[in-house]
Structure formats: structure tokens, C-alpha cells
Design an enzyme around this catalytic site. Structure first.
Site, PDB file in Angstrom:
ATOM      1  N   PHE A 138       0.852  -1.186   0.000  1.00  0.00           N
ATOM      2  CA  PHE A 138       0.000   0.000   0.000  1.00  0.00           C
ATOM      3  C   PHE A 138       0.885   1.232   0.000  1.00  0.00           C
ATOM      4  CE2 PHE A 138      -2.502   3.471   1.678  1.00  0.00           C
ATOM      5  CZ  PHE A 138      -3.656   3.362   0.933  1.00  0.00           C
ATOM      6  N   ASP A 223       9.234   2.742   1.869  1.00  0.00           N
ATOM      7  CA  ASP A 223       8.051   3.504   2.253  1.00  0.00           C
ATOM      8  C   ASP A 223       7.807   3.256   3.735  1.00  0.00           C
ATOM      9  OD1 ASP A 223       5.624   4.638   2.713  1.00  0.00           O
ATOM     10  OD2 ASP A 223       4.581   3.721   1.009  1.00  0.00           O
ATOM     11  N   LYS A 252       2.500   9.532   8.296  1.00  0.00           N
ATOM     12  CA  LYS A 252       1.619   9.231   9.435  1.00  0.00           C
ATOM     13  C   LYS A 252       2.059   9.787  10.808  1.00  0.00           C
ATOM     14  CE  LYS A 252      -1.134   5.521   7.600  1.00  0.00           C
ATOM     15  NZ  LYS A 252      -0.704   4.998   6.303  1.00  0.00           N
TER      16      LYS A 252
HETATM   17  C1  LIG Z   1      -0.977   5.216   4.882  1.00  0.00           C
HETATM   18  C2  LIG Z   1       0.114   4.900   3.940  1.00  0.00           C
HETATM   19  C3  LIG Z   1       0.336   5.666   2.785  1.00  0.00           C
HETATM   20  C4  LIG Z   1      -0.589   6.764   2.353  1.00  0.00           C
HETATM   21  O1  LIG Z   1      -0.585   7.841   3.244  1.00  0.00           O
HETATM   22  P1  LIG Z   1      -1.719   8.977   3.089  1.00  0.00           P
HETATM   23  O2  LIG Z   1      -1.276  10.013   4.091  1.00  0.00           O
HETATM   24  O3  LIG Z   1      -3.026   8.357   3.407  1.00  0.00           O
HETATM   25  O4  LIG Z   1      -1.659   9.489   1.712  1.00  0.00           O
HETATM   26  C5  LIG Z   1       1.427   5.354   1.998  1.00  0.00           C
HETATM   27  N1  LIG Z   1       2.258   4.350   2.322  1.00  0.00           N
HETATM   28  C6  LIG Z   1       2.077   3.590   3.423  1.00  0.00           C
HETATM   29  C7  LIG Z   1       3.047   2.497   3.740  1.00  0.00           C
HETATM   30  C8  LIG Z   1       0.991   3.833   4.266  1.00  0.00           C
HETATM   31  O5  LIG Z   1       0.774   3.052   5.326  1.00  0.00           O
END
Ligand SMILES: *Cc1c(COP(=O)(O)O)cnc(C)c1O
Length: 400
Positions: A138, A223, A252
Site C-alpha cells: 500500500f 516507504d 503518518k
Molecule cells: C498510509 C500509507 C500511505 C498513504 O498515506 P496517506 O497520508 O493516506 O496518503 C502510503 N504508504 C504507506 C506504507 C501507508 O501506510
């Protein structure tokens, strides 16, 4: 009464993109949130891994109040002290040399993808643009981040997707090796897959990917939007694996509850970004940057005491959940995670379990259909973990 009216207006005025629980939250303190109908909840979802140091941490609140009186926004055509301080703190505590600020996780991923493509154009040649990512990953909902995301259910109906992404099974080094070709410029992975069901890679996987990238001249993008900021018991999850990425995304937990994202990278990579290459109006805005400085300073103080506690508390939580696995072996498939990023995979759809926990005053969430996810603030106590395990036991007794 107030709650009912707000819920009616919510469905009247807001786009229907979330399956929201029928409660309206109005206040948060530490590990707890409070609803308009007067109920208290133990928040083990933690804003989905956002509220790392708890709700409305006094240090973050004071930082925001002070900054709000001084300066809310100026454009990135000028320097501001909070942004510089935050960049310095991130660089001094990571592999990176430089930082770019944006406002969310998806945006950080977009920035990382653009940086990798530009780097590849200048250093590897025209045809090298493909980024290998994992199935079940994700990376966010904007178009390139969505195209990088290896889950068809999020992409359905939004085609055509952005070209240049190739997906391979997670935790399979051989598949990764086979996917590398003359178009590949980078690999992008979550060190632990979050939305994909809290999947921790096998020993040696990330080290192997790092080696593969080095051999093939590829950039490694990690990420860490979810795993970063102390969540796994280290400031960044890569520290557990004895490797360093070339580019890393954060968001986050970074802003202590305020919206901010960041792309971190080494000098040899970022030199391809020059004035005009990339930008964000609000990126590194003084208000969110100051909140992020307060958050990072809190995580780092006393030799990273909160993060050390996170390791211990995470183990304590996993032990509690493993006891439930023994007791309800027909319902629980596996308990996994690192630090306070914990998943409990069930043999069935987990939404009813989430609902039942909420009715008993505990907020958790369900990811990848059948995995209960626990991402509480790192300031959680063993007593609170006991409470949650007890509540879950009651829920399993009823729903197993
Ligand atoms: C939540 C998440 C995103 C997206 O972040 P948003 O602030 O919702 O755009 C991207 N990568 C990872 C690993 C995430 O958990």
C-alpha cells in the site's frame, strides 16, 4: 441527540468514501478518545499509526499554540526556522542527507517516485523508469501511488493507471531478481506491509533486496509512512534489518497528529532535484513542522526511552494475543508484528470483531479483510494492553 444530528449531516454532506463507525469523536488525551455521546474509548488504532505519542500530547499542543501566534504560513520561496530544524533533526537521526517536505503519505510516495525517475534519467539513461513494488503493498491513493500499490481492489475503476510499475510477490527475493530488467530504475517496499495485513518479511529478505539493488545499480525506496517514527521500536524500521535505503518516505506519525509528509534521501540522489523540480505549497509549513519537531524531540529524549518501551510493550501485547490464539485456535491464524505494529490474522472476516470491540470501548481496525491491526500510541501501559486482551477474549467467546 447532537450525535444523531451530526451522523445524519455526515452522510448528507460527506462523500461516501469511508465505512465509518457510528460515533462522533470530540476529544482525545493520551491513549483515549471521547465521543459526543459521552463514551470513552481506548484507542488501539491510534489514528492508524498516526498518534505515536498519544492524542494531544502537551508538547505538541504547546508547540502548535506558540507557532500559531507567531507565523502560520509563508511560501517555500522563503526559509522558516521550524522547517530547517525539522530537516536537521531528521537528517541527524537517519541515513539521509536531505529532506523534502509535503503533506501526506501518498504525496511523499509521489515525490520519491519522481526523484527516482529523474535520478535514473540522468544517471542510467532514457529507458530506465520502471519501479518494482510488491503485491499486497500500500503506497497511497493518488494516481502514481495507487499504481505503485499492488492491490487491484484499490485500483478498480480508476484506470488507466500510471505506467512504469511492476509488481512481484512480497518476501520473495527470487521473484524480485527475475523482475529486474533493462527498464528497472528502483525497488520500492514497505519494510513491514501495513495495510496488506502487517506482514513482516523473513530474515534476510530486505538485506537481499538491498544487495540486489546494489548489484544492479537500482535505488532502494523504503516507504516508512506507517513503520517510521518509532512505531516498530526503532525510529525507522530499516534499522532492524541492518540496511539503509537510498530514498525513504515518511508521514503518518511524523506530525504528532498534524498533516505532514517527507521524502528523505542521500546527496548523490537528491542532486538531480534543482529549483523548480518539485514543490508543495504547504510542504514543511511552519505549523506542522513545529508540531513534528515537538514529536521527534519527544521520541528521541532520554535516549529514545519511548521507543525502547515500544519494543517491550509490543512483545507484551503479542504475548497476550498469542494466549488468545491458543484459546481460540479455530479463529486465530497468526499473530505477527514488530514493536507496536501488530496484526492478528483471523480465519474469518474481522469487521464484526472490530465492531464488538468498539461496543466494549476499544478501538482497533481491520485490514486486508481478516487481520485485526493494533497500532496504539507508544505511551500505552501494560494495564491498558491487559484491558484490550480481556475485551478481545470476551469478543472471541461470543463470535468464535
Ligand atoms: C498510509 C500509507 C500511505 C498513504 O498515506 P496517506 O497520508 O493516506 O496518503 C502510503 N504508504 C504507506 C506504507 C501507508 O501506510
Amino acid at each position: 441527540m447532537e450525535t444523531k444530528r451530526l451522523l445524519e449531516q455526515s452522510s448528507k454532506y460527506l462523500m461516501n468514501t469511508y465505512d465509518r463507525a457510528p460515533i462522533v469523536l470530540r476529544k482525545g488525551r493520551g491513549t483515549r478518545v471521547y465521543s459526543t455521546d459521552g463514551r470513552e474509548y481506548l484507542d488501539f488504532a491510534g489514528g492508524i499509526a498516526v498518534n505515536v505519542i498519544g492524542h494531544c500530547h502537551p508538547r505538541v499542543v504547546i508547540a502548535i499554540q506558540k507557532q500559531a501566534q507567531r507565523l502560520l504560513h509563508v511560501s517555500n520561496l522563503y526559509h522558516t526556522e521550524p522547517q530547517i530544524r525539522l530537516a536537521r533533526l531528521l537528517v541527524e537521526n537517519s541515513f539521509a542527507d536531505k529532506v523534502f517536505f509535503c503533506n501526506s503519505g501518498a504525496e511523499a510516495v509521489e515525490g520519491a517516485v519522481k526523484l527516482a525517475r529523474r535520478y535514473a534519467r540522468e544517471h542510467l539513461g532514457e529507458g530506465r523508469f520502471e519501479i518494482i513494488t510488491a503485491f499486497n503493498s500500500f503506497h497511497g491513493r493518488t494516481l502514481a501511488a495507487l499504481s505503485a500499490t499492488g492491490q487491484a481492489k484499490f485500483q478498480k475503476g480508476f484506470e488507466p493507471l500510471v505506467p512504469g510499475f511492476r509488481h512481484v510477490p512480497y518476501d520473495d527475493l527470487e521473484a524480485m531478481r527475475e523482475a529486474v530488467n533493462e527498464r528497472t530504475c528502483a525497488v520500492m517496499l514497505e519494510p513491514i506491509q501495513g495495510e496488506g495485513g502487517v506482514r513482516v518479511p523473513s530474515e534476510g529478505y530486505l538485506e537481499g533486496v538491498r544487495r540486489l539493488c546494489d548489484e544492479a545499480g537500482l535505488l532502494l525506496i523504503l516507504d516508512e509512512v506507517q513503520t517510521g517514527m518509532g512505531r516498530t521500536g526503532r525510529l525507522f524500521a530499516y534499522e532492524h534489518f541492518g540496511i539503509e535505503p537510498d530514498i525513504m518516505t515518511l508521514s503518518k506519525g511524523l506530525g504528532g497528529g498534524t498533516p505532514i509528509g517527507a521524502v528523505l534521501a542521500r546527496d548523490r540522489v537528491v542532486e538531480v532535484f534543482t529549483p523548480g523540480s518539485h514543490a508543495s505549497t504547504f510542504g514543511g509549513n511552519p505549523l506542522t513542522a513545529r508540531a513534528a519537531v515537538a514529536t521527534l524531540e519527544t521520541l528521541l529524549e532520554d535516549d529514545g526511552m519511548l521507543m525502547q518501551e515500544c519494543q517491550r510493550l509490543g512483545e507484551y501485547l503479542r504475548r497476550g494475543l498469542l494466549r488468545l490464539k491458543e484459546e481460540f485456535s479455530g479463529t486465530v491464524v497468526e499473530v505477527r508484528g514488530l514493536g507496536l505494529m501488530v496484526g492478528m490474522e483471523l480465519t474469518k472476516e474481522c469487521t464484526p470483531f472490530v465492531k464488538a470491540c468498539m461496543e466494549r470501548g476499544v478501538l482497533i481496525n481491520c485490514t486486508a479483510g481478516s487481520t485485526l491491526r493494533f497500532t496504539p500510541p507508544l505511551i500505552v501501559t501494560t494495564e491498558e494492553i491487559d484491558t484490550v486482551v480481556d475485551v478481545l477474549e470476551g469478543v472471541f467467546e461470543r463470535l468464535s
